[in-house]
Motif scaffolding. Structure first.
Motif, mmCIF file in Angstrom:
data_model
loop_
_atom_site.group_PDB
_atom_site.id
_atom_site.type_symbol
_atom_site.label_atom_id
_atom_site.label_comp_id
_atom_site.label_asym_id
_atom_site.label_seq_id
_atom_site.Cartn_x
_atom_site.Cartn_y
_atom_site.Cartn_z
ATOM 1 N N TYR A 163 -10.101 14.790 3.174
ATOM 2 C CA TYR A 163 -9.506 13.671 3.439
ATOM 3 C C TYR A 163 -8.159 13.620 3.049
ATOM 4 O O TYR A 163 -7.234 13.318 3.994
ATOM 5 C CB TYR A 163 -9.934 12.508 2.453
ATOM 6 N N LYS A 167 -5.136 13.827 6.075
ATOM 7 C CA LYS A 167 -4.119 13.058 6.102
ATOM 8 C C LYS A 167 -2.719 13.439 6.043
ATOM 9 O O LYS A 167 -1.829 12.996 6.752
ATOM 10 C CB LYS A 167 -4.225 12.135 4.488
ATOM 11 N N ILE A 170 -1.912 14.848 9.605
ATOM 12 C CA ILE A 170 -1.674 13.885 10.634
ATOM 13 C C ILE A 170 -0.379 13.251 10.429
ATOM 14 O O ILE A 170 0.459 13.226 11.346
ATOM 15 C CB ILE A 170 -2.880 12.886 10.636
ATOM 16 N N TYR A 171 -0.146 13.032 9.026
ATOM 17 C CA TYR A 171 1.072 12.228 8.802
ATOM 18 C C TYR A 171 2.381 13.108 9.246
ATOM 19 O O TYR A 171 3.183 12.936 10.063
ATOM 20 C CB TYR A 171 1.489 12.077 7.341
ATOM 21 N N LEU A 177 6.088 15.389 15.873
ATOM 22 C CA LEU A 177 5.831 15.422 17.459
ATOM 23 C C LEU A 177 7.092 14.640 18.079
ATOM 24 O O LEU A 177 7.487 15.011 19.109
ATOM 25 C CB LEU A 177 4.677 14.744 17.866
ATOM 26 N N PRO A 233 8.226 3.108 3.208
ATOM 27 C CA PRO A 233 6.773 3.095 2.786
ATOM 28 C C PRO A 233 5.972 4.111 3.532
ATOM 29 O O PRO A 233 4.584 3.949 3.755
ATOM 30 C CB PRO A 233 6.352 1.653 3.510
ATOM 31 N N THR A 236 2.464 7.503 1.371
ATOM 32 C CA THR A 236 1.280 7.127 1.107
ATOM 33 C C THR A 236 0.185 8.546 1.323
ATOM 34 O O THR A 236 -0.664 8.488 0.658
ATOM 35 C CB THR A 236 0.297 6.172 1.860
ATOM 36 N N TYR A 294 10.026 0.804 -6.415
ATOM 37 C CA TYR A 294 8.553 0.947 -5.998
ATOM 38 C C TYR A 294 7.901 1.844 -6.740
ATOM 39 O O TYR A 294 6.814 1.803 -7.473
ATOM 40 C CB TYR A 294 8.417 0.809 -4.323
ATOM 41 N N TYR A 311 3.843 9.898 -7.816
ATOM 42 C CA TYR A 311 4.861 8.524 -7.574
ATOM 43 C C TYR A 311 6.195 8.737 -7.863
ATOM 44 O O TYR A 311 7.165 8.266 -7.613
ATOM 45 C CB TYR A 311 3.965 7.239 -8.158
ATOM 46 N N THR B 565 -0.896 -3.263 -3.658
ATOM 47 C CA THR B 565 -0.324 -3.389 -2.260
ATOM 48 C C THR B 565 -0.649 -1.844 -1.692
ATOM 49 O O THR B 565 -0.897 -1.628 -0.568
ATOM 50 C CB THR B 565 1.378 -3.789 -2.398
ATOM 51 N N GLU B 566 -0.316 -0.903 -2.456
ATOM 52 C CA GLU B 566 -0.251 0.320 -2.338
ATOM 53 C C GLU B 566 -1.491 0.705 -1.785
ATOM 54 O O GLU B 566 -1.719 1.430 -0.502
ATOM 55 C CB GLU B 566 0.292 1.279 -3.338
ATOM 56 N N LEU B 570 -0.619 -0.449 2.324
ATOM 57 C CA LEU B 570 0.058 0.698 2.851
ATOM 58 C C LEU B 570 -0.651 1.662 3.268
ATOM 59 O O LEU B 570 -0.684 2.263 4.353
ATOM 60 C CB LEU B 570 1.056 1.053 1.856
ATOM 61 N N ASP B 571 -1.647 2.145 2.151
ATOM 62 C CA ASP B 571 -2.575 3.091 2.419
ATOM 63 C C ASP B 571 -3.689 2.914 3.547
ATOM 64 O O ASP B 571 -3.847 3.679 4.244
ATOM 65 C CB ASP B 571 -3.241 3.675 1.053
ATOM 66 N N SER B 574 -2.198 3.332 6.966
ATOM 67 C CA SER B 574 -2.219 4.861 7.354
ATOM 68 C C SER B 574 -3.661 5.165 7.661
ATOM 69 O O SER B 574 -3.823 5.887 8.411
ATOM 70 C CB SER B 574 -1.477 5.409 6.256
ATOM 71 N N ASP B 575 -4.598 4.791 6.744
ATOM 72 C CA ASP B 575 -5.847 5.409 6.863
ATOM 73 C C ASP B 575 -6.375 4.716 8.371
ATOM 74 O O ASP B 575 -7.113 5.451 9.100
ATOM 75 C CB ASP B 575 -6.775 4.611 5.953
ATOM 76 N N GLY B 578 -5.141 6.570 11.190
ATOM 77 C CA GLY B 578 -5.622 7.954 11.223
ATOM 78 C C GLY B 578 -7.287 7.646 11.690
ATOM 79 O O GLY B 578 -7.636 8.546 12.483
ATOM 80 N N LEU B 582 -8.824 9.264 15.246
ATOM 81 C CA LEU B 582 -9.772 10.397 15.045
ATOM 82 C C LEU B 582 -11.126 9.638 15.897
ATOM 83 O O LEU B 582 -11.687 10.306 16.516
ATOM 84 C CB LEU B 582 -10.545 10.287 13.690
ATOM 85 N N LEU B 598 -9.097 16.298 16.038
ATOM 86 C CA LEU B 598 -7.614 16.623 15.419
ATOM 87 C C LEU B 598 -6.597 16.817 16.552
ATOM 88 O O LEU B 598 -5.860 16.235 16.786
ATOM 89 C CB LEU B 598 -7.801 17.628 14.531
ATOM 90 N N LEU B 602 -3.882 14.529 18.049
ATOM 91 C CA LEU B 602 -2.558 14.940 18.232
ATOM 92 C C LEU B 602 -2.049 15.039 19.616
ATOM 93 O O LEU B 602 -0.893 14.443 19.861
ATOM 94 C CB LEU B 602 -2.342 16.281 17.714
ATOM 95 N N LEU B 605 -1.135 11.560 20.519
ATOM 96 C CA LEU B 605 0.418 11.058 19.915
ATOM 97 C C LEU B 605 1.391 11.972 20.949
ATOM 98 O O LEU B 605 2.408 11.085 21.062
ATOM 99 C CB LEU B 605 0.365 11.716 18.304
#
Lengths: 552, 620
Positions: A163, A167, A170-171, A177, A233, A236, A294, A311, B565-566, B570-571, B574-575, B578, B582, B598, B602, B605
């Protein structure tokens, strides 16, 4: 300096050859692979020190430039060079690599040969990206770095490694790109203005795009680099990658890879699109300040020590962002200083976590406590890295924090000396004050971490068997500790080395920012603003036939 | 030998001693202690020598650039003028006393080598702070002094309360430091220099600084002072800091380190004098603190805590004097207080060591007055603190009160605080000297039985106490020489001017006598008749509780909220991004022969990127 120009390609070739050599070694002898790769990384460090010795600290521009034709059809060249900014990044990389290899002697026992080779390839990628003076070459190295890192997390990582590694990729890919698109846009624009197609940075730097386009292009670059920084932000991916990566991976990630974000802003995004940078600067700075606070708060909420340090990176890199968007010599030098310092101290913290993890196989802080008694030498080393990270004066973190915050405070100019940046950066004092509050928070969560792990009664029976650091582990920490002290006590030589380059960066940025708006053109060759016959210029504007053409 | 090279000895010796003691003699405690002691003696000798030769002569300065970035230059060095010479001498003399004392006091502690090393670190940081020619150096060592305080409070690192106190001290002072830090930057931005002498010269000449700017800067500097010198509202760390070994309390948390804030004020006295508003704030905060902490000292049963509250209150007095415009009054009190308060702590330490308890009543009942030298020290030191005529504190406190003569409100506060000071000091003295075995007072902390090694009669313990006792008697008479070193002229209040303060002090002593001293005294204090007040004072006005609820609780809540929150916003976002990629990848991937989610993701994107680029082009 014709002889010196071979040094930079040699710096890339050395770890590359090393990686190939390591792969050719017999699989059954991991010790040999470790030894060879360590030797190669030390040789690379030595070579980088030779480069430092030959580097002329009075010259602002690129030195030891190596320039060869590479992909003629595309206009991409294999061009490398080093200046007062990249030399520190290169040294940081070569300095950390032997430490990383030495630190994983015990931690990595499976597929040792591949592990060592990947780290060396990663080193090639990182050094190449720091040295590249051609956008395409940079992009290639930038992507090369991804693969070994992906594998490092994915193969040698923790339980959620798949995972985390996906992640991470991809990020990073998603960000880069858009940057690639912007690169090709820039390439096309330069070609249509001058008739010559090139990806060489120094040439592209002379192209001034229309202001609105600069904003889009800067945004595209900024996305790629902000993810890398990581800027709140968009951070992550970082905690997951850090927690799942093996110690070596965390150290590379925190020590070097994150620096590409800031470096990318300084080397590419800001000089190429100064107006875009100026317009978006407040947003970047606000996000950075938000990230400082944060990151600190979220770090405070962690029970997993590795996540806490991850963090803390979000918080610390916020200072670097504040520094570069202060757009003055003090702020930018502070930012570079803070990057190097973060590379040393956070690497030290991750290595320290690695040391206790190897012994106890847990990262929960509540599992520890009172370790000082069992491991006094380790405690001292850990303490120095922690205090360096807190930004205690006399250690490396302080100088960077001070200069970045100071830079932000004076970014609107000082008494009697207004700055060109004042109109772009509203409320610099507020930003500076918010950043300063991060200094308290940093002390709180890091002391909390140290106290939970090292002080107090030794009440967990599992900790009573802990052995203090071995000589190998002391050898891993010693260079870091020396670096932390040296940078904290004697900042002058470091700052002197970067001074000319950073000064020139700010001057050039200001000059390019002052270029008039209008169709894309080469610097200093804009269509004179109050054109007598606007009718003649207007129709051409859409096709970007700027006067620059005549020069070629 | 030039005075700068003596200065190098002064600053270099403790640092060397720190490293030698910590690294070379890590296993050999005796060698470590001797190294530190020798360096302490060398430092002390050079400080006294410098004061003797340089006192009264013009300032001398030597410095070199430390940071040089883009036209910003920051220098480190040494500045020898009246203020630094006096303070430097006070610091090194008291450090030496405490080091000698600790030879006996810490002789059985397994970590004594480390203890001495950190004392040396403290001495180095404190002296570098004092002799600093630039505000930057001041700040750097201000922080390092805080660090050594952290280590020394938390010296017994396996004791959770000591660690908590160490962390609290570090963080609370750091809150103040942020104010100082911002003030420093603003000062630099305004004046383009951090050189202390230049800044003070500039501030005196009118028109150099904008007056609003000066108010802001001095207020920020004062925030730092509030943190370091434990003034309200950041004072709560100091009583807790008593968790450290008593020599540490004597040296850092009463005589020298906490006075760093006051010293900084004195250092920038000309600058502060330009800021009307700040001076009013200073006076309010200082007076309030002096009264507030005196009330707590009146009811504390722990002898060290009484003196800790008293330190807070006396620091308030110094700031009152300085804030009222009298540099000499504040500085003189700083000097005398350092001596008599160090003395009081060393005496308290000797009692605590002997009887294994911090409780004043228990110490008294155990027969503390049999320790003659120490009891004498307590009486003289206490008398000096209470402002008993002709002892050290009397002269300096008179000057402070005199400096407030045209500010009736603050004057009243000062009288009130001095009354309480005399009362609580003599409460301790009477409880020790005239213990009443039959009184109904509860002993909160009974003496430990296991404490059988008696070494409180040894020379290292007594010599510093005797020396400081002499100091507490004599220093008050040297006001004129201190003033001349500072380049000032001492003011001598006349007897009628002094009368009210003498009356207040004697009144306090009298009531203490009535409550604790006379035969068949209740030994409970008049406050206990007012139960709510007693509870309020006893609990430090509940400030710790409030802070804990308000700030620590809030910080934890915010941290938890942000972490939530994180994880969940936020997380998750992004998940989902992603995951979406996928899924698209997998669906489209099925159309192909192989599964390359993958890659496809891409590519998608990349495609969107190209569309954006096209859009850009079309917008042109």
């Amino acid at each position: 300096m014709t002889g010196a120009s071979a040094l930079l390609p040699a710096l890339l070739a050395l770890p590359l050859i090393g990686a190939i050599l390591v792969m050719l070694l017999p699989k059954e002898e991991p010790g040999l692979a470790r030894g060879v790769s360590l030797g190669v990384s030390i040789a690379t460090l030595a070579l980088s020190l030779v480069i430092l010795g030959l580097y002329d600290t009075k010259i602002a521009s690129m030195q030891m430039v190596f320039d060869k034709e590479w992909i003629p059809g595309l206009g991409a060249r294999f061009k490398l060079g080093i200046d007062g900014i990249s030399i520190f990044m290169v040294l940081l990389t070569t300095f950390l690599m032997p430490i990383i290899l030495l630190s994983s002697y015990k931690a990595v026992t499976s597929k040792v040969r591949e592990f060592c080779a990947l780290l060396l390839i990663l080193e090639v990628g990182m050094l190449g990206a720091f040295l590249a003076l051609d956008l395409f070459l940079f992009y290639v190295f930038w992507e090369i770095m991804l693969i070994p890192m992906y594998l490092l997390i994915g193969i040698w990582g923790g339980q959620k490694r798949i995972y985390a590694s996906i992640k991470f990729v991809i990020y990073t890919m998603a960000g880069s790109l858009l940057m690639l698109v912007a690169i090709f846009y820039l390439y096309a624009q330069y070609g249509s203005v001058t008739g010559e197609y090139t990806l060489e940075l120094s040439l592209l730097n002379r192209l001034v795009l229309p202001r609105d386009v600069q904003m889009y292009c800067f945004a595209a670059f900024a996305l790629a680099f902000a993810i890398k920084v990581p800027l709140f932000p968009l951070h992550t991916w970082l905690p997951d990658a850090h927690v799942q990566a093996p110690t070596a991976g965390s150290v590379v990630l925190a020590g070097v890879l994150l620096k590409f974000g800031i470096y990318g802003f300084l080397r590419f995004a800001m000089p190429l699109f100064p107006y875009g940078a100026a317009e978006l600067a407040p947003y970047m700075a606000y996000l950075a300040a938000a990230g400082i606070v944060y990151g600190a708060f979220v770090a405070f909420a962690q029970s997993d020590v590795k996540k806490l340090v991850a963090y803390s990176s979000v918080s610390h890199l916020g200072f670097c962002m504040i520094g570069i968007f202060a757009m003055n010599t003090q702020g930018i030098e502070g930012s570079i200083y803070a990057m190097i310092s973060h590379g040393l101290t956070t690497s030290g913290l991750f290595l320290a976590i690695g040391v206790v993890y190897e012994r106890r196989h847990t990262r929960e802080m509540s599992e520890y406590g009172g370790i000082w008694k069992q491991m006094p030498v380790f405690a001292g080393l850990f303490l120095i890295c922690m205090l360096g990270s807190v930004g205690l004066p006399g250690l490396s973190g302080f100088v960077g924090e001070f200069l970045t915050i100071f830079g932000m405070f004076i970014s609107g100019g000082t008494a009697g000396e207004p700055s060109f940046w004042a109109e772009f950066m509203p409320h610099p004092m507020l930003l500076g004050a918010v950043a300063t509050s991060g200094v308290i928070f940093g002390a709180i969560y890091l002391l909390y971490m140290f106290q939970k792990m090292m002080f107090g009664p030794l009440d967990n029976p599992k900790n009573k068997e802990l052995k203090d650091v071995s000589w190998r582990e002391i050898a891993v920490f010693t260079p870091l500790v020396i670096g932390i002290f040296a940078m904290g006590l004697f900042p002058k030589p470091f700052l002197q080395t970067m001074d000319p380059t950073v000064d020139q960066f700010v001057t050039r940025f200001e000059a390019k920012l002052a270029e008039p708006d209008g169709p894309a053109h080469i610097m200093g060759q804009a269509a004179v603003a109050p054109t007598p016959e606007p009718a003649q210029v207007e129709p051409h504007a859409g096709h970007n036939h700027a006067p620059g053409e005549a020069a070629h | 030998m030039s005075s700068t090279s003596i200065g190098l000895v002064l600053l270099g010796a403790p640092l060397m001693a720190f490293f030698v003691a910590l690294v070379v003699f890590r296993k050999n405690h005796l060698a470590a202690m001797m190294t530190v002691l020798l360096s302490g003696a060398a430092t002390c000798a050079s400080a006294v020598f410098l004061l003797a030769t340089k006192g009264g002569t013009p300032a001398e300065q030597a410095s070199r650039a430390w940071i040089h970035a883009g036209g910003t230059s920051i220098e480190f060095g040494i500045l020898l003028d009246g203020k630094t010479l006096i303070m430097g001498t006070v610091v090194s003399v008291i450090t030496l006393c405490v080091q000698v004392y600790s030879l006996s006091y810490m002789s059985h502690d397994p970590g004594r080598g480390r203890f001495f090393a950190f004392l040396a670190l403290f001495e180095w940081a404190m002296l570098s702070f004092v002799y600093s020619p630039s505000l930057m150096q001041t700040f750097v060592f201000w922080e390092l002094v805080g660090l050594s305080s952290f280590f020394l409070i938390g010296f017994w690192y396996r004791k959770p309360s000591a660690i908590a106190a160490a962390k609290k001290a570090f963080i609370m002072t750091r809150i103040g430091d942020v104010g100082l830090f911002i003030g420093l930057i603003l000062l630099f931005q305004t004046a383009h220099t951090l050189d202390i002498q230049t800044l003070n010269t500039m501030s005196v000449a009118t028109g150099n600084f904008d007056s609003g700017r000066i108010e802001l800067i001095t207020l920020l500097l004062f925030v730092g002072i509030v943190g370091k010198s434990a003034q309200f509202p950041l004072h709560t760390w100091l009583p807790d800091a008593m968790e450290g070994p008593t020599p540490v309390s004597a040296l850092l948390h009463s005589a020298t380190m906490v006075a760093a804030g006051v010293f900084l004020f004195a250092r920038f006295h000309p600058l502060f004098m330009q800021a009307e508003l700040t001076l009013t704030v200073v006076l309010c905060v200082a007076t309030f603190t002096a009264v507030l902490s005196s009330t707590m000292a009146m009811v504390a049963s722990d002898m060290k805590r009484v003196f800790a509250y008293s330190s807070i209150s006396q620091l308030g007095f110094m700031l009152m004097g300085l804030g009222a415009g009298s540099l000499f009054a504040g500085y003189f009190h700083l000097t005398t207080h350092a001596i008599f308060k160090a003395l009081l702590f060393l005496c308290a330490g000797a009692f605590i060591h002997e009887y294994g308890t911090n409780d004043t009543v228990a110490i008294g009942r155990a027969g503390a007055r049999k320790l003659r030298v120490i009891t004498l020290g307590l009486i003289i030191g206490g008398g000096a603190l209470a402002g008993f005529p002709l002892l050290a504190g009397f002269f300096s406190k008179e000057l402070i009160i005199h400096s407030l003569h045209d500010k009736p409100l603050f004057l009243a506060g000062a009288y009130l605080a001095s009354f309480m000071t005399a009362y609580y000091t003599f409460r301790v003295i009477f409880l020790v000297v005239f213990p009443n075995q039959d009184s109904a007072v509860q002993v909160e902390e009974p003496p430990a039985d296991s404490h059988d090694d008696h070494h409180s009669s040894s020379l290292p313990l007594h010599a510093p106490i005797l020396l400081l006792t002499v100091g507490a008697i004599a220093v008050g008479w040297f006001g004129d020489s201190i003033a001349s070193v500072l380049g000032l002229v001492a003011y001598h209040p006349s007897l009628p001017e002094m009368a009210p303060a003498i009356g207040v002090a004697l009144g306090g002593i009298l009531i203490a006598w009535f409550d604790f001293g006379r035969k068949s005294a209740p030994q409970t204090g008049f406050i206990s008749k007012l139960a709510p007040l007693h509870t309020l004072f006893k609990n430090g006005w509940y400030l710790d509780v409030i802070y804990k609820k308000l700030f620590v609780g809030a910080a934890q809540a915010v941290a938890g909220l942000l972490f939530g929150t994180e994880n969940h916003v936020l997380d998750k976002a992004s998940d989902m991004l992603g995951q979406g990629t996928l899924t698209i990848g997998e669906t489209t991937g099925k159309a192909q022969s192989g599964r390359l989610p993958l890659y496809i993701g891409l590519a998608a994107l990349c495609f969107s990127g190209a569309i954006i680029a096209l859009g850009l082009e079309m917008m042109r």
